[in-house]
Design an enzyme around this catalytic site. Structure first.
Site, short mmCIF file in Angstrom:
data_model
loop_
_atom_site.label_atom_id
_atom_site.label_comp_id
_atom_site.label_asym_id
_atom_site.label_seq_id
_atom_site.Cartn_x
_atom_site.Cartn_y
_atom_site.Cartn_z
CG ASP A 31 -0.46 -1.49 -2.45
OD1 ASP A 31 0.03 -1.32 -3.59
OD2 ASP A 31 -1.06 -0.59 -1.83
CB SER B 145 -1.54 1.84 -6.65
OG SER B 145 -0.47 1.73 -5.73
CD GLN C 126 0.94 -1.15 -7.10
OE1 GLN C 126 1.67 -0.21 -6.81
NE2 GLN C 126 0.27 -1.85 -6.20
#
Length: 290
Positions: A206, A230, A280
């Site tokens: 991430d 996110s 993502q």
């Protein structure tokens, strides 16, 4: 209790979840969060914690091969997190778990992960791109940031990063292209436990993945009024690797539209072994575009 002077110990501490109560229909675990300057829980932290919680309910002969998660609400980094694991399926080869992360009884993250008993089978991988300088040949740009506060904040991270071509912390240098590569590793060695390295890889996945979207438009993290969050995160573990050795995170953004940007990434060992694939989608609000 975390060690303030050791960001790696801090990370390992928050990943050390506690079992909470007896199992009824769900397995319950609790964990802490490490300090974040924004006051919000770092997404990679809750990803890694959710993977650890799910894996603690899985037989030892199975390992995670995929996870799909949604960030539902911002988490408060000053509060603990409760993780509930639902044992959805246990088959002969695969097992499935749903993990929900809660604060104050409200879900902040939801994940489904699949675990496999690994067998022999077909084996191939996309080669690591050529022409990318090694980590020893890339400048440690964090040491040259103009703002002392930025230097201190980045030094407090448990993961060391080396950007190719350069970071986008304060400005975007060079062509505005939707791709970049980042060398990464923990700042010191961590225990040998494979499950810990898998979880920390989720934590690291991430970090910087959003930047291919930013770089494509010449947007740096320091842009006043920039808002990034996110929305979801998917990860596939392909092969084992140590996170305290250099890994190359090759990233690109195939699309951005309507206040959302999609980024994908492949993680390789220094020797070129493909370790994981990541995707993502983020919400992104740029002042000039409003």
């Amino acid at each position: 209790m975390t060690e303030q002077g050791d960001p790696v110990a801090n990370m390992l501490s928050v990943l050390d979840l506690s079992a909470s109560g007896a199992r009824t229909t769900e397995d319950i675990f609790t964990g802490a969060s490490h300090h974040m300057p924004t006051g919000r829980v770092f997404g990679g932290q809750v990803l890694a914690q959710a993977v650890i919680a799910a894996e603690r309910t899985i037989p030892d002969d199975r390992v995670p091969h995929s996870m799909h998660g949604y960030f539902l609400r911002p988490g408060d980094a000053s509060e603990g997190i409760t993780f509930s694991v639902d044992r959805i399926h246990d088959g002969r080869s695969f097992a499935t778990r749903r993990t929900q992360a809660f604060q104050d009884g409200v879900p902040i993250f939801s994940m489904i992960a699949s675990f496999e008993r690994e067998d022999d089978g077909l084996d191939h991988q996309e080669p690591m791109p050529g022409g990318i300088p090694g980590p020893d040949d890339v400048d440690d740009a964090e040491a040259h940031l103009e703002h002392p506060l930025s230097r201190r904040l980045l030094a407090a991270r448990p993961v060391e990063l080396r950007h190719v071509p350069s970071p986008v912390y304060e400005r975007v240098e060079g062509p505005h292209t939707p791709r970049q590569a980042v060398w990464m590793r923990t700042r010191r060695a961590i225990p040998d436990a494979p499950e810990l390295h898998r979880a920390v890889l989720a934590y690291m996945s991430d970090m910087t993945i959003q930047e291919s979207v930013l770089r494509a438009h010449g947007v740096s993290w320091s842009l006043p009024g920039l808002k990034v969050a996110s929305l979801d995160h998917a990860m596939w573990w392909h092969r084992p690797a140590r996170v305290d050795e250099w890994l190359l995170y090759v990233q690109e953004s195939p699309s951005a539209r309507a206040g959302r940007g999609l980024a994908t990434g492949r993680i390789y060992t220094r020797e070129g072994v493909l370790v994981a694939t990541v995707a993502q989608e983020i919400m992104i609000r740029v002042p000039d575009a409003e």
